[in-house]
Scaffold this motif. Structure first.
Motif, mmCIF file in Angstrom:
data_model
loop_
_atom_site.group_PDB
_atom_site.id
_atom_site.type_symbol
_atom_site.label_atom_id
_atom_site.label_comp_id
_atom_site.label_asym_id
_atom_site.label_seq_id
_atom_site.Cartn_x
_atom_site.Cartn_y
_atom_site.Cartn_z
ATOM 1 N N PRO A 136 -2.399 7.858 0.371
ATOM 2 C CA PRO A 136 -2.762 8.950 -0.539
ATOM 3 C C PRO A 136 -2.313 10.295 0.027
ATOM 4 O O PRO A 136 -1.718 10.363 1.105
ATOM 5 C CB PRO A 136 -4.296 8.849 -0.579
ATOM 6 N N LYS A 183 -8.310 6.888 0.189
ATOM 7 C CA LYS A 183 -8.196 5.618 -0.520
ATOM 8 C C LYS A 183 -6.741 5.284 -0.837
ATOM 9 O O LYS A 183 -6.016 6.095 -1.404
ATOM 10 C CB LYS A 183 -9.020 5.654 -1.800
ATOM 11 N N ARG A 186 -5.801 0.189 -7.527
ATOM 12 C CA ARG A 186 -6.669 0.350 -6.379
ATOM 13 C C ARG A 186 -6.939 -1.025 -5.788
ATOM 14 O O ARG A 186 -6.736 -2.059 -6.431
ATOM 15 C CB ARG A 186 -7.986 1.020 -6.788
ATOM 16 N N ILE A 187 -7.439 -1.051 -4.572
ATOM 17 C CA ILE A 187 -7.640 -2.321 -3.877
ATOM 18 C C ILE A 187 -8.641 -3.221 -4.604
ATOM 19 O O ILE A 187 -8.559 -4.451 -4.527
ATOM 20 C CB ILE A 187 -8.064 -2.056 -2.413
ATOM 21 N N PRO A 224 0.813 -1.227 0.000
ATOM 22 C CA PRO A 224 0.000 0.000 0.000
ATOM 23 C C PRO A 224 0.837 1.262 0.000
ATOM 24 O O PRO A 224 1.945 1.305 0.544
ATOM 25 C CB PRO A 224 -0.812 -0.125 1.293
ATOM 26 N N SER A 275 -11.021 2.532 1.502
ATOM 27 C CA SER A 275 -10.643 1.810 0.290
ATOM 28 C C SER A 275 -11.601 0.676 -0.025
ATOM 29 O O SER A 275 -11.786 0.309 -1.197
ATOM 30 C CB SER A 275 -9.219 1.260 0.447
ATOM 31 N N ARG A 306 0.069 1.875 -10.731
ATOM 32 C CA ARG A 306 -0.525 1.655 -9.419
ATOM 33 C C ARG A 306 -1.950 1.121 -9.573
ATOM 34 O O ARG A 306 -2.653 1.438 -10.529
ATOM 35 C CB ARG A 306 -0.550 2.956 -8.613
ATOM 36 N N TRP A 359 -3.476 3.462 -2.571
ATOM 37 C CA TRP A 359 -2.955 2.898 -3.809
ATOM 38 C C TRP A 359 -2.122 1.673 -3.454
ATOM 39 O O TRP A 359 -1.630 1.557 -2.324
ATOM 40 C CB TRP A 359 -2.067 3.903 -4.545
ATOM 41 N N GLN A 410 -8.741 -3.909 -7.616
ATOM 42 C CA GLN A 410 -8.077 -4.635 -8.691
ATOM 43 C C GLN A 410 -7.230 -5.794 -8.185
ATOM 44 O O GLN A 410 -6.631 -6.516 -8.986
ATOM 45 C CB GLN A 410 -7.207 -3.664 -9.497
#
Length: 205
Positions: free
Chosen positions: A83, A89, A121-122, A80, A152, A119, A91, A124
Motif C-alpha cells: 500500500p 494493508k 484484499r486478503i 501482493p 492485513s 484488486r 492489496w 477475499q
C-alpha cells in the motif's frame, strides 16, 4: 513454557536469517521441488481457488515452481502489492501474462500491476502462502518486521466461524523453532510446509 528462554524478535530474526542463508543451492532446488509435491499431496492447489503467493526475496524458499504449477492447474494466482507508505494493508492482484505490468516496489521486490483486473484484499482469497523468517510449534510466525501481513490479517480476530483465508507458511525446516515471541493480535498459521514435512496447527478460528 519458559518465555524467558525465547530470544527477542531482533535476536531471533538474526539467527533465523543466518540459518536460512546457510542453505546451499542444491538444497534450495530440492526444497522447491519438494514443496510442490507436498502442496499437491495436501490438495492445496485446487482449481477455482483464489490463492495468494509471494515473490521470494532475501533467501526465502523459492515458491515460483509452486506458482507455475498452480497456474497450470487453472488456479487464480494473486500476488501482493504494497500500500501507500502511510498504510499497512496489502492489496492482491491476479497474475496475468503481460510482462510490462511488472515493477519493483520500494523494497526492490517485483510486483504485478494490472489496472484491468480488480484488486482484492486478503479476506477475499481462499488460501495464502505466507512468507516468513521462522515459525513455532503453535503456528506463530515471525516475519521481516514490516507488519504488512499482521495488519492485513487483523480482521481474523473478529471472526469465530468464517475461516477464509487459510494461512500456509512456506519455509526451510531449519526455520522451525520451538517458540517465537508473539503479540495478542498475531494470527497463527493453519499449516506450514517445509522440504521435510507438513506442520498442522490447531487454531480456534
Amino acid at each position: 513454557m519458559n518465555t524467558s528462554a525465547i530470544p527477542d524478535k531482533k535476536t531471533l530474526r538474526g539467527q533465523l536469517r543466518r540459518a536460512r542463508n546457510a542453505v546451499g543451492r542444491a538444497e534450495r532446488q530440492l526444497a522447491a521441488r519438494r514443496i510442490v509435491r507436498r502442496a499437491l499431496h495436501l490438495r492445496l492447489l485446487r482449481q477455482g481457488r483464489r490463492i495468494g503467493f509471494y515473490i521470494p526475496n532475501q533467501g526465502e524458499l523459492d515458491i515460483l515452481p509452486l506458482l507455475e504449477r498452480a497456474r497450470a492447474l487453472g488456479v487464480d494466482c494473486y500476488l501482493p502489492q504494497l500500500p501507500l507508505r502511510a498504510l499497512k494493508k496489502l492489496w492482491f492482484t491476479r497474475l496475468g501474462e503481460k510482462p510490462q505490468h511488472w515493477s519493483l516496489n520500494r523494497f526492490g521486490i517485483p510486483e504485478y500491476h494490472d489496472r484491468s483486473d480488480k484488486r482484492l484484499r486478503i479476506a477475499q482469497l481462499d488460501l495464502v502462502f505466507v512468507p516468513l523468517l521462522g515459525f513455532d510449534d503453535q503456528g506463530y510466525r515471525i516475519g521481516m518486521g514490516g507488519g504488512f501481513y499482521d495488519a492485513s490479517l487483523a480482521f481474523l480476530h473478529r471472526r469465530r466461524r468464517w475461516r477464509r483465508p487459510r494461512l500456509v507458511g512456506v519455509a526451510f525446516d531449519c526455520q522451525h523453532v520451538p517458540a517465537v515471541p508473539y503479540d495478542p493480535w498475531d494470527v497463527p498459521l493453519n499449516l506450514a510446509i517445509t522440504e521435510k514435512r507438513a506442520y498442522r496447527f490447531y487454531s480456534p478460528r
